[in-house]
Enzyme design. Structure first.
Site, PDB file in Angstrom:
ATOM      1  N   CYS A 181     -17.684  11.525 -12.740  1.00  0.00           N
ATOM      2  CA  CYS A 181     -18.848  12.176 -12.129  1.00  0.00           C
ATOM      3  C   CYS A 181     -18.915  11.925 -10.628  1.00  0.00           C
ATOM      4  O   CYS A 181     -19.439  12.755  -9.878  1.00  0.00           O
ATOM      5  CB  CYS A 181     -20.149  11.645 -12.743  1.00  0.00           C
ATOM      6  N   ASP A 200     -23.711   7.245 -17.787  1.00  0.00           N
ATOM      7  CA  ASP A 200     -24.188   7.159 -19.160  1.00  0.00           C
ATOM      8  C   ASP A 200     -23.077   7.251 -20.193  1.00  0.00           C
ATOM      9  O   ASP A 200     -23.149   6.612 -21.247  1.00  0.00           O
ATOM     10  CB  ASP A 200     -25.219   8.261 -19.418  1.00  0.00           C
ATOM     11  N   CYS A 252     -23.733  11.711 -11.111  1.00  0.00           N
ATOM     12  CA  CYS A 252     -24.075  11.354 -12.484  1.00  0.00           C
ATOM     13  C   CYS A 252     -25.587  11.341 -12.692  1.00  0.00           C
ATOM     14  O   CYS A 252     -26.362  11.197 -11.751  1.00  0.00           O
ATOM     15  CB  CYS A 252     -23.470  10.005 -12.854  1.00  0.00           C
ATOM     16  N   ASP A 253     -25.973  11.416 -13.967  1.00  0.00           N
ATOM     17  CA  ASP A 253     -27.339  11.719 -14.402  1.00  0.00           C
ATOM     18  C   ASP A 253     -28.462  11.172 -13.522  1.00  0.00           C
ATOM     19  O   ASP A 253     -29.229  11.910 -12.933  1.00  0.00           O
ATOM     20  CB  ASP A 253     -27.546  11.204 -15.824  1.00  0.00           C
ATOM     21  N   LYS A 254     -28.620   9.851 -13.451  1.00  0.00           N
ATOM     22  CA  LYS A 254     -29.801   9.273 -12.794  1.00  0.00           C
ATOM     23  C   LYS A 254     -29.696   9.320 -11.282  1.00  0.00           C
ATOM     24  O   LYS A 254     -30.699   9.161 -10.589  1.00  0.00           O
ATOM     25  CB  LYS A 254     -30.024   7.825 -13.247  1.00  0.00           C
ATOM     26  N   CYS A 302     -20.460  15.620 -16.599  1.00  0.00           N
ATOM     27  CA  CYS A 302     -20.315  16.241 -17.922  1.00  0.00           C
ATOM     28  C   CYS A 302     -20.642  17.726 -17.880  1.00  0.00           C
ATOM     29  O   CYS A 302     -21.632  18.135 -17.263  1.00  0.00           O
ATOM     30  CB  CYS A 302     -21.200  15.533 -18.929  1.00  0.00           C
ATOM     31  N   SER A 362     -29.605  11.751 -24.748  1.00  0.00           N
ATOM     32  CA  SER A 362     -28.721  12.380 -23.781  1.00  0.00           C
ATOM     33  C   SER A 362     -29.026  13.862 -23.714  1.00  0.00           C
ATOM     34  O   SER A 362     -29.466  14.462 -24.696  1.00  0.00           O
ATOM     35  CB  SER A 362     -27.274  12.168 -24.213  1.00  0.00           C
TER      36      SER A 362
END
Length: 574
Positions: A56, A88, A129-131, A201, A477
């Site tokens: 990511c 994650d 990435c996510d956060k 992702c 998720s």
């Protein structure tokens, strides 16, 4: 381009570059090769979440370098720094996931502290990435200096035995492997091809959901969320992001001019329309909180309920982020929502123009079936909906995109942590129709509000994803599918009703009506509450302990400080 005139007497960097008393400060800048001219230009923090933890983030260093070139061309002086991420996919399914949501706060705090400490005038934030996406946006509105956000881009789909695959296929294959449906060779072959290179992702999971949010909320350049990470075309967006932030300084356009209540509503529309991650309903309230705007889980859910679901994206649908990009990207989604009255077109963006003005040249693409028009949706209700009832008085959330069944009633099967639940699922110690309850995994109780992808993917791998329900005070998720309800509040750690459920209690979830209830009277719940005792967790020091002392409820974004409403002064005005 003509050199603009910036009034340094009104910019934060004057505290480190202007006047005789700042000679020591300037000496540090000279030590890094800056010229006198560069020192007296606006100083722009270019922050990325680059690291070698996961694909990511691996392309973000290059993109930051190009963003700096854009700042330089527009007569600014870029100062690059990095912040952490917790990825994650690697943190999933073990105690590492407790660090994930906590990292959002650390990212926002670390960016704030670096910007404050060095008195930077503006910010370009690049996240993968996510956060790191909401963390970066939270820092922007908290500091309120001119800011541009840019997503690092998604991963390309892997190719496995003639079909596109993502990381979720690997998680689900673990469940298939546990039940003997696939062998070691199959799993090994899949894991080696699922993630072919750099990028976040590929489905409409949390990273791509929040990337769509960045455009819809107005903090990112139109189109910048789309191109996959390996594409060289991302460099153009990075360069233009650097130029754009200088224009924002010149015109004194700040994040809170952009992130209004209406902009947050636009962002929620796009989450719902794309069948995005339930985590959107955690991060949007947190971003709003930084501005001092009330916008909680149920406010978000109300918008979700009235939004058409129009993008056929994984995990509920067929396509991945690359396909969305090739179909026309987030701007095509926003355009059809706007044309059908779901988007506030008058919201300002980092282009200096409104959403409606940015959409003027966006033309519908008939040669694709990734995105439907908003007046011909996949379903009339958004892909994510909110729930409320005696089991979740503060609310809960479920992703219904792609689901055939929207109602479930069954007996509770209760677990006090994810590991216990995963072992039971792995060993098939549950029955069709059960409601699996995973509690003490909320923001305070976990601590850290873990995602339950390992467990939900194992259920799907066993062919039971549509035959049981799972509820938790933790999270899911963006890749989770099935009847999975998260963010149940109040959480178990503070004595919420989820802490009082016992094996065999009958739970009913109705995603059409928006309800979640346990078949217990108020008197029975009160009697159980009188006997309930708080549980201690294993984290008595360190960052997770600190987070547990500060964090608020999930319905308000699981935030750790009073936010914009309590401010006495804003950094940008120093």
């Amino acid at each position: 381009m003509d050199k603009p005139v910036f009034d340094k007497s009104k910019l934060p960097s004057r505290h480190v570059t202007e006047g005789p008393e700042k000679a020591p400060h300037r000496s540090y800048l000279y030590a890094m090769g800056l010229t006198e001219e560069e020192i007296h230009q606006p100083l722009v923090g270019v922050v990325s979440a680059w690291n070698e933890a996961a694909p990511c983030n691996i392309a973000l260093k290059r993109q930051a370098e190009v963003a700096k070139e854009g700042v330089i061309e527009a007569h600014g002086t870029p100062r690059e720094f990095t912040t952490i991420t917790v990825t994650d996919g690697i943190a999933m399914g073990h105690e590492g996931m407790k660090s994930s949501l906590v990292s959002r706060e650390v990212i926002a705090d670390s960016v704030e502290l670096t910007m404050r400490g060095h008195c930077y005038d503006a910010m370009v934030g690049i996240a993968g990435c996510d956060k790191s996406l909401p963390g970066m946006m939270m820092a922007m509105v908290r500091l309120n200096v001119p800011s541009v956000f840019m997503y690092g881009g998604s991963i390309l789909p892997g190719r496995f035995r003639g079909k596109d695959v993502t990381i979720i296929d690997v998680f689900e294959a673990v469940g298939q492997h546990a039940t003997g449906q696939v062998d070691d060779e199959y799993l090994k072959e899949l894991e080696c091809v699922a993630c072919p290179g750099a990028g976040a992702c590929g489905g409409q999971y949390t990273a791509n959901t929040m990337a769509c949010v960045s455009e819809a909320i107005g903090l990112a350049l139109p189109g910048s969320a789309g191109a996959p990470a390996p594409y060289e075309s991302r460099d153009r967006y990075a360069f233009e992001s650097g130029r754009a932030v200088m224009n924002l300084i010149a015109n004194n356009i700040r994040p809170r001019d952009i992130v209004t209540r209406k902009a947050l509503e636009n962002a929620a529309r796009v989450v719902a329309a794309t069948g995005g991650s339930t985590n959107g309903a955690l991060h949007l309230p947190a971003i709003a909180h930084e501005c001092g705007i009330d916008f909680d889980l149920m406010d978000v859910a109300e918008i979700f309920r009235s939004t058409p679901y129009i993008a056929d994206l994984k995990p509920g649908g067929k396509y991945v982020a690359k396909d969305l990009f090739e179909a026309g990207g987030v701007q095509l989604v926003i355009k059809t929502l706007y044309e059908n009255g779901f988007i506030h077109g008058d919201c300002l963006t980092v282009t200096g123009r409104t959403i409606a003005e940015n959409l003027e040249d966006v033309v519908w693409n008939d040669d694709q079936d990734v995105i439907r028009k908003a007046d011909n949706p996949i379903s009339t209700t958004g892909g994510v909906v909110g729930l409320k009832g005696n089991l979740a008085p503060e609310g809960a959330i479920v992703k219904i995109a792609g689901m055939k069944r929207l109602r479930h009633t069954g007996p509770a099967r209760v677990f006090d942590c994810e590991e216990e639940a995963f072992r039971a699922v792995e060993n098939r110690q549950y029955k069709e129709g059960d409601v699996i309850v995973i509690r003490y995994e909320g923001p305070r109780g976990g601590p850290g509000m873990r995602e339950m992808l390992a467990t939900t993917a194992a259920l799907y791998g066993q062919g039971m994803g549509e035959k049981v329900a799972l509820i938790t005070d933790g999270r899911f998720s963006g890749g989770t599918r099935g009847f999975c309800i998260g963010h149940v509040g109040p959480e178990a750690a503070v004595g919420g009703p989820i802490a009082l459920v016992e094996d065999g209690d009958i739970i009913t979830i109705d995603a059409e009506a928006g309800t979640i209830d346990v078949d217990l009277s108020d008197e029975e719940l009160a009697a159980r509450k009188a006997k309930w005792q708080p549980r201690e967790n294993d984290f008595a020091s360190g960052a997770l302990w600190k987070y547990a002392q500060l964090v608020g409820p999930a319905c308000k974004g699981a935030v750790t400080h009073p936010g914009g409403k309590a401010e006495k002064k804003v950094y940008a005005d120093i």
